[in-house]
Design a protein around this motif. Structure first.
Motif, short mmCIF file in Angstrom:
data_model
loop_
_atom_site.label_atom_id
_atom_site.label_comp_id
_atom_site.label_asym_id
_atom_site.label_seq_id
_atom_site.Cartn_x
_atom_site.Cartn_y
_atom_site.Cartn_z
N GLY A 155 0.77 -1.23 0.00
CA GLY A 155 0.00 0.00 0.00
C GLY A 155 0.80 1.28 0.00
N HIS A 156 2.10 1.20 -0.30
CA HIS A 156 2.93 2.40 -0.26
C HIS A 156 3.13 2.99 -1.66
CE1 HIS A 156 3.59 1.69 3.93
NE2 HIS A 156 4.09 0.49 3.70
N ALA A 157 3.44 4.28 -1.69
CA ALA A 157 3.72 4.98 -2.94
C ALA A 157 5.21 4.85 -3.25
CB ALA A 157 3.34 6.45 -2.82
N VAL A 158 5.54 4.22 -4.36
CA VAL A 158 6.92 3.85 -4.65
C VAL A 158 7.43 4.58 -5.89
CG1 VAL A 158 8.48 1.95 -5.22
CG2 VAL A 158 6.58 1.58 -3.63
N VAL A 159 8.62 5.14 -5.76
CA VAL A 159 9.35 5.70 -6.89
C VAL A 159 10.63 4.88 -7.04
CG1 VAL A 159 10.53 7.71 -7.87
CG2 VAL A 159 8.45 8.02 -6.48
N GLY A 160 10.82 4.28 -8.20
CA GLY A 160 12.03 3.51 -8.47
C GLY A 160 12.91 4.25 -9.46
N VAL A 161 14.21 4.28 -9.20
CA VAL A 161 15.15 4.92 -10.12
C VAL A 161 16.25 3.94 -10.48
CG1 VAL A 161 14.69 7.25 -9.30
CG2 VAL A 161 16.52 5.93 -8.24
N ASP A 162 16.71 4.03 -11.73
CA ASP A 162 17.78 3.17 -12.22
C ASP A 162 18.37 3.83 -13.47
OD1 ASP A 162 18.30 -0.11 -11.60
OD2 ASP A 162 19.13 0.68 -13.47
N LEU A 163 19.62 3.53 -13.75
CA LEU A 163 20.25 4.03 -14.96
C LEU A 163 19.90 3.19 -16.18
CD1 LEU A 163 23.96 5.19 -14.48
CD2 LEU A 163 22.01 6.51 -15.30
N SER A 164 19.56 1.94 -15.98
CA SER A 164 19.33 1.01 -17.09
C SER A 164 17.90 1.11 -17.60
CB SER A 164 19.62 -0.43 -16.66
OG SER A 164 19.17 -1.34 -17.63
N GLU A 165 17.72 1.65 -18.81
CA GLU A 165 16.38 1.76 -19.37
C GLU A 165 15.81 0.38 -19.65
OE1 GLU A 165 13.01 3.32 -19.98
OE2 GLU A 165 14.67 4.70 -19.61
N GLY A 166 16.67 -0.58 -19.99
CA GLY A 166 16.20 -1.93 -20.21
C GLY A 166 15.58 -2.53 -18.97
N MET A 167 16.22 -2.33 -17.81
CA MET A 167 15.66 -2.81 -16.55
C MET A 167 14.35 -2.07 -16.23
SD MET A 167 17.40 -5.21 -15.02
CE MET A 167 19.01 -5.99 -14.97
N LEU A 168 14.32 -0.77 -16.49
CA LEU A 168 13.13 0.00 -16.18
C LEU A 168 11.94 -0.42 -17.04
CD1 LEU A 168 14.76 3.51 -15.76
CD2 LEU A 168 13.72 2.13 -13.95
N ASP A 169 12.19 -0.79 -18.29
CA ASP A 169 11.09 -1.29 -19.14
C ASP A 169 10.44 -2.51 -18.50
OD1 ASP A 169 11.47 0.67 -21.03
OD2 ASP A 169 12.66 -0.58 -22.37
N LEU A 170 11.27 -3.40 -17.98
CA LEU A 170 10.73 -4.59 -17.29
C LEU A 170 9.99 -4.19 -16.02
CD1 LEU A 170 13.79 -6.97 -17.71
CD2 LEU A 170 11.55 -7.25 -18.79
N ALA A 171 10.55 -3.25 -15.28
CA ALA A 171 9.94 -2.82 -14.02
C ALA A 171 8.54 -2.24 -14.26
CB ALA A 171 10.83 -1.80 -13.32
N ARG A 172 8.41 -1.43 -15.29
CA ARG A 172 7.11 -0.81 -15.56
C ARG A 172 6.04 -1.85 -15.91
NH1 ARG A 172 10.75 2.95 -18.52
NH2 ARG A 172 11.01 4.78 -17.15
N LYS A 173 6.46 -2.91 -16.55
CA LYS A 173 5.52 -3.98 -16.89
C LYS A 173 5.18 -4.82 -15.67
CE LYS A 173 7.29 -4.32 -21.63
NZ LYS A 173 8.13 -5.13 -22.57
N GLN A 174 6.17 -5.07 -14.82
CA GLN A 174 5.97 -5.98 -13.69
C GLN A 174 5.34 -5.30 -12.48
OE1 GLN A 174 9.22 -9.45 -14.18
NE2 GLN A 174 10.11 -7.55 -13.43
N VAL A 175 5.54 -3.99 -12.34
CA VAL A 175 4.99 -3.26 -11.19
C VAL A 175 4.34 -1.97 -11.70
CG1 VAL A 175 5.44 -2.53 -8.81
CG2 VAL A 175 7.01 -4.12 -9.92
N PRO A 176 3.21 -2.08 -12.38
CA PRO A 176 2.62 -0.90 -13.03
C PRO A 176 2.14 0.17 -12.06
CG PRO A 176 1.15 -2.81 -13.17
CD PRO A 176 2.46 -3.32 -12.67
N LYS A 177 1.93 -0.16 -10.82
CA LYS A 177 1.43 0.83 -9.86
C LYS A 177 2.54 1.70 -9.27
CE LYS A 177 -2.73 -1.68 -8.47
NZ LYS A 177 -3.49 -2.27 -7.32
N ALA A 178 3.79 1.38 -9.55
CA ALA A 178 4.91 2.20 -9.09
C ALA A 178 5.30 3.19 -10.17
CB ALA A 178 6.10 1.33 -8.71
#
Length: 239
Positions: free
Chosen positions: A89-112
């Protein structure tokens, strides 16, 4: 020791930037990001067991108020940390330099919320401010910096936390400084400390250590001997 890790975190940069006590560094980390872009989904396959990381977040959750804001530094694919925090139930901001990793993150955790960012550009104030946050997770991410830049990076993370805010930090215990290692078919550079020295650096950055767990871990995809992973629970001291 292998210095490989079970990190759910990814890469951070070390270019010039601002932050409380952090003047940045001149180290070019574009090669680190490119390596993780190429690794992509193979990352979680190679490191399927993240018991220490999961337990560290569970401890953090007991110290957060409902609906807290949490920053996941070096969030990688978003699994397990960002997902674990969002599910609580928390509001999450994730940061990373790797756009490839972030593409996966957006698909796997769409609420962040996920952003491609260099660690040194993060700030709690101003037009591009991300903070302040009630909690920060930083799992194996500072490994990617030279030792000379790690104390300043910790002070920057402190500046992103509200007074009394919590930091869940992990490192591999190793006496290394910006050392090249093979990693899933690529070469990355990593740093580490022995336990007592790491404790002192964390305290000097303005944190109280409130707990710690140690895990022995060997990646599923290699015959490397186990590494010793340190999961440190921290609280921001002072105003």
């Amino acid at each position: 020791m292998s210095t490989r890790s079970s990190r759910g975190g990814g890469t951070v940069g070390a270019s010039s930037g601002a932050g409380e006590g952090y003047t940045g560094g001149a180290t070019d980390r574009s090669g680190q990001a490119a390596a993780f872009d190429a690794i992509g989904g193979r990352y979680d396959e190679a490191f399927p067991h993240k018991d220490g990381q999961l337990a560290a977040v569970e401890r953090l959750l007991t110290r957060l108020e409902p609906g807290a804001r949490v920053l996941d530094v070096g969030c990688g694919t978003g699994v397990p940390t960002a997902r674990q925090l969002v599910d609580a139930g928390h509001a999450v901001v994730g940061v990373d330099l790797s756009e490839g990793m972030l593409d996966l993150a957006r698909k796997q955790v769409p609420k962040a919320e996920f952003r491609q960012a260099d660690l040194t550009t993060l700030t709690a104030e101003g037009p591009d401010a991300l903070g302040p946050f009630d909690g920060v997770t930083c799992f194996f991410t500072l490994l990617m910096l030279p030792r000379a830049e790690i104390p300043g990076a910790l002070r920057l993370l402190r500046s992103l936390l509200r007074p009394g805010g919590r930091l869940a930090l992990s490192m591999v215990e190793a006496d290394l400084d910006d050392t090249e290692i093979p990693f899933l078919g690529h070469t990355i550079r990593v740093s580490g400390y022995l336990r007592d020295e790491l404790h002192q650096i964390v305290r000097d950055a303005g944190f109280e250590i409130t707990g710690e767990e140690t895990y022995a871990y060997a990646p599923a995809s290699t015959d490397a001997p186990p590494e010793h992973q340190l999961f440190i629970d921290c609280r921001r001291t002072g105003e």
